[in-house]
Design a protein around this motif. Structure first.
Motif, PDB file in Angstrom:
ATOM      1  N   THR A 161       0.833  -1.220   0.000  1.00 27.69           N
ATOM      2  CA  THR A 161       0.000   0.000   0.000  1.00 27.69           C
ATOM      3  C   THR A 161       0.864   1.265   0.000  1.00 27.69           C
ATOM      4  O   THR A 161       0.387   2.347   0.303  1.00 27.69           O
ATOM      5  N   GLN A 180      -7.851  -8.107   1.694  1.00 27.20           N
ATOM      6  CA  GLN A 180      -8.542  -6.811   1.717  1.00 27.20           C
ATOM      7  C   GLN A 180      -7.676  -5.692   1.106  1.00 27.20           C
ATOM      8  O   GLN A 180      -8.179  -4.822   0.391  1.00 27.20           O
ATOM      9  N   SER A 181      -6.360  -5.770   1.369  1.00 26.11           N
ATOM     10  CA  SER A 181      -5.449  -4.764   0.797  1.00 26.11           C
ATOM     11  C   SER A 181      -5.413  -4.861  -0.729  1.00 26.11           C
ATOM     12  O   SER A 181      -5.428  -3.848  -1.432  1.00 26.11           O
ATOM     13  N   HIS A 236      -7.760  -6.031  -2.633  1.00 26.48           N
ATOM     14  CA  HIS A 236      -9.052  -5.584  -3.172  1.00 26.48           C
ATOM     15  C   HIS A 236      -9.073  -4.057  -3.300  1.00 26.48           C
ATOM     16  O   HIS A 236      -9.546  -3.506  -4.309  1.00 26.48           O
ATOM     17  N   LYS A 237      -8.554  -3.387  -2.284  1.00 27.47           N
ATOM     18  CA  LYS A 237      -8.516  -1.913  -2.329  1.00 27.47           C
ATOM     19  C   LYS A 237      -7.655  -1.422  -3.497  1.00 27.47           C
ATOM     20  O   LYS A 237      -7.998  -0.444  -4.166  1.00 27.47           O
ATOM     21  N   GLN A 271      -9.654  -1.765  -6.627  1.00 26.23           N
ATOM     22  CA  GLN A 271     -10.790  -0.846  -6.716  1.00 26.23           C
ATOM     23  C   GLN A 271     -10.360   0.598  -6.971  1.00 26.23           C
ATOM     24  O   GLN A 271     -11.099   1.372  -7.581  1.00 26.23           O
ATOM     25  N   ASP A 272      -9.165   0.948  -6.493  1.00 26.10           N
ATOM     26  CA  ASP A 272      -8.710   2.345  -6.544  1.00 26.10           C
ATOM     27  C   ASP A 272      -8.338   2.744  -7.980  1.00 26.10           C
ATOM     28  O   ASP A 272      -7.476   2.133  -8.605  1.00 26.10           O
ATOM     29  N   THR A 291      -4.619   3.497  -8.680  1.00 26.44           N
ATOM     30  CA  THR A 291      -3.613   2.419  -8.704  1.00 26.44           C
ATOM     31  C   THR A 291      -3.107   2.232 -10.135  1.00 26.44           C
ATOM     32  O   THR A 291      -3.899   2.174 -11.069  1.00 26.44           O
ATOM     33  N   LYS A 298      -2.069  -3.140 -10.445  1.00 23.56           N
ATOM     34  CA  LYS A 298      -3.304  -3.928 -10.576  1.00 23.56           C
ATOM     35  C   LYS A 298      -2.978  -5.322 -11.142  1.00 23.56           C
ATOM     36  O   LYS A 298      -3.468  -6.351 -10.666  1.00 23.56           O
ATOM     37  N   ASP A 312     -15.187 -11.164   0.190  1.00 20.59           N
ATOM     38  CA  ASP A 312     -14.907  -9.729  -0.024  1.00 20.59           C
ATOM     39  C   ASP A 312     -15.444  -9.239  -1.367  1.00 20.59           C
ATOM     40  O   ASP A 312     -15.207  -8.086  -1.749  1.00 20.59           O
ATOM     41  N   THR A 371     -15.319  -6.774  -8.679  1.00 23.53           N
ATOM     42  CA  THR A 371     -14.264  -5.823  -9.082  1.00 23.53           C
ATOM     43  C   THR A 371     -13.511  -6.360 -10.295  1.00 23.53           C
ATOM     44  O   THR A 371     -13.180  -5.603 -11.228  1.00 23.53           O
TER      45      THR A 371
END
Length: 523
Positions: free
Chosen positions: A408, A444-445, A447-448, A451-452, A455, A460, A483, A488
């Motif tokens: 991240t 979860q990280s 997935h974010k 989605q962002d 990124t 990705k 999740d 996504t």
């Protein structure tokens, strides 16, 4: 001034009369005396007299009086306005052949005159190089190495000319490196050291000269100077330490001769220097040695030799330092050594003391650079190794959460390093890592990141590559499904980047059980 006028008048009439040498010498001495007593009025009379053509004749055709004529010119050339007159009379070209003299006094005055006339005049300086003055300067430095005045003039001349590429090329065909190292070793005062350093710094911009200087042992002399001045608080000594440190960096970095440097044993000389300074807190010396080590570790051929010679063990021993800039550079050097070297990655990755220290630094909030470099070294160890033992060791050191956190990062390059490291480690031994991934909320990280919109496509792509590997774990597959990452991924199938689209399609197929999972590749 009246006497000066008489001397000038006499020289104008009889300056090329070889039978009147005593009178010519008397008149030249008279000019020197007048310049001592009243420079400005003397310069004015000299300019009006047209004496410069006569001086040129004396320099060319009257050996007995030429030394005194050169001395007169060197005094006249101290004046900025008089330089132009000297140039117009072509006195520089007249003086240059005198540098072949064996008379030290002639060499001294001719050298001073040329240096003063040409100072700060790029065109004239370039002309000097073209007509071969470099060869003469190196000869003087070689033949009269013990003559302080001559060496001083010679070094000043080299200092003014060494910036020219043509001069560097000419110098590379001489033995100047040996002579400069000799002068560096025998320099007894700060002024001399500074001049030699300035010349060396200019020459270190040339690859051929750089190797010649190392072959001549310059790094050993620099080490001796640094050790001699170690701990001194005098401002002059600090300047010398800084200059010596900067020169180490210039000599040993960023060129195609790194392999030659390593063969010459430079690595261990740098480590010796570093070990002696690491406790003293002499940051400039440490910075120089560490920067050199890090860059010498970049070429693949150097990595192998450095590893065989035990460099990584010596670097790890230096990690006892508590100085952040030193820690930062040491970690960077280890990372360079591990880059592309599976053997090195396995050795480093199975050292519990090193791994524990890296985990400590990954928590070093006060030193962002050290924290970042520790994370990068952990990622590099995983990326370049193929050993289950390394994966287990990193898991036991509780380092996995830091690599998950690295995904991240604000910097895409660091994110990709972490993602690729985790993907490779997962392919080697997912079972060992599974629990840590769940605790660190890796799914979860990822997935974010997917989605962002901010990124990068590469991040990705690599995130999905890691996801594919995680799907081998029943528990992690459940997390991925819970999740709602599938939605996504479906959206990413219409992404503007073709690689992202391709990887999204592949990941969906794996998620649905339509295709098998292989070792992930990195974009």
């Amino acid at each position: 001034m009246e006497t000066l006028s008489q001397h000038l008048e006499y020289l104008g009439l009889c300056g090329d009369d070889t039978e009147a040498e005593d009178q010519i010498l008397e008149s030249l001495n008279g000019i020197l005396l007048a310049l001592t007593e009243d420079k400005q009025r003397s310069f004015s009379l000299l300019r009006e007299s047209g004496i410069f053509l006569t001086l040129a004749k004396i320099l060319k055709g009257n050996p007995r009086c030429a030394v005194k004529a050169a001395q007169v010119l060197s005094e006249i050339a101290k004046n900025e306005e008089m330089k132009k007159t000297c140039i117009e009379a072509d006195l520089v070209l007249t003086l240059i052949p005198l540098l072949e003299s064996t008379d030290q006094e002639m060499l001294l005055h001719a050298g001073r005159a040329i240096g003063r006339i040409c100072y700060d005049n790029r065109d004239l300086q370039e002309e000097l190089v073209k007509v071969g003055v470099i060869t003469s300067l190196v000869r003087i430095l070689t033949d009269y190495a013990e003559s302080e005045p001559l060496v001083h003039v010679d070094l000043l001349a080299l200092c003014n000319l060494a910036d020219f590429d043509t001069a560097k090329e000419a110098l590379s065909k001489t033995k100047v490196a040996e002579q400069l190292v000799k002068q560096l070793r025998r320099a007894e005062n700060h002024e001399r050291l500074e001049i030699v350093f300035e010349v060396l710094q200019a020459l270190a911009e040339n690859d051929v000269l750089k190797v010649q200087l190392v072959e001549a042992g310059v790094q050993q002399v620099l080490s001796e100077i640094l050790l001699r001045l170690q701990g001194s608080s005098q401002a002059e000594d600090t300047c010398i330490v800084k200059a010596a440190s900067d020169l180490i960096v210039s000599l040993l970095l960023g060129d195609g001769n790194c392999g030659r440097m390593v063969q010459l044993g430079v690595i261990h000389q740098l480590l010796d220097l570093l070990e002696k300074h690491v406790e003293s807190g002499d940051i400039s010396v440490q910075h120089a040695a560490l920067s050199a080590l890090r860059n010498l570790a970049i070429p693949v051929v150097n990595k192998v030799q450095m590893l065989e010679e035990g460099v990584s063990e010596r670097i790890q021993a230096l990690l006892r330092s508590e100085i952040p800039p030193v820690q930062f550079k040491l970690l960077g050097t280890l990372r360079m050594l591990a880059d592309g070297q599976a053997d090195a990655a396995e050795i480093l990755g199975q050292d519990p003391m090193l791994l524990n220290r890296l985990v400590q630094w990954c928590n070093a909030n006060d030193h962002v650079g050290v924290r970042g470099e520790a994370n990068r070294l952990l990622a590099s160890i995983l990326r370049h190794n193929r050993s289950q033992e390394v994966v287990k060791a990193i898991q036991e050191a509780q380092a996995v959460k830091h690599l998950v956190s690295m995904t991240t990062s604000k910097h895409a390059a660091l994110q990709n390093e972490a993602l690729n490291a985790l993907a490779i480690a997962s392919a080697i031994d997912l079972e060992t890592l599974e629990e840590s991934f769940k605790e660190a909320q890796l799914v979860q990280s990822l997935h974010k990141l997917l989605q962002d919109d901010n990124t990068s496509p590469e991040v990705k792509y690599n995130s999905m590559g890691l996801l594919c590997t995680l799907l081998n774990s029943g528990d992690l597959r459940q997390e991925i499904e819970a999740d709602k990452i599938k939605e996504t991924l479906e959206q990413l199938c219409s992404h503007s980047n073709a690689n992202v689209v391709k990887e999204a399609v592949t990941t969906l197929q794996v998620l649905r059980g339509e295709t098998s999972i292989s070792l992930p590749s990195s974009s």
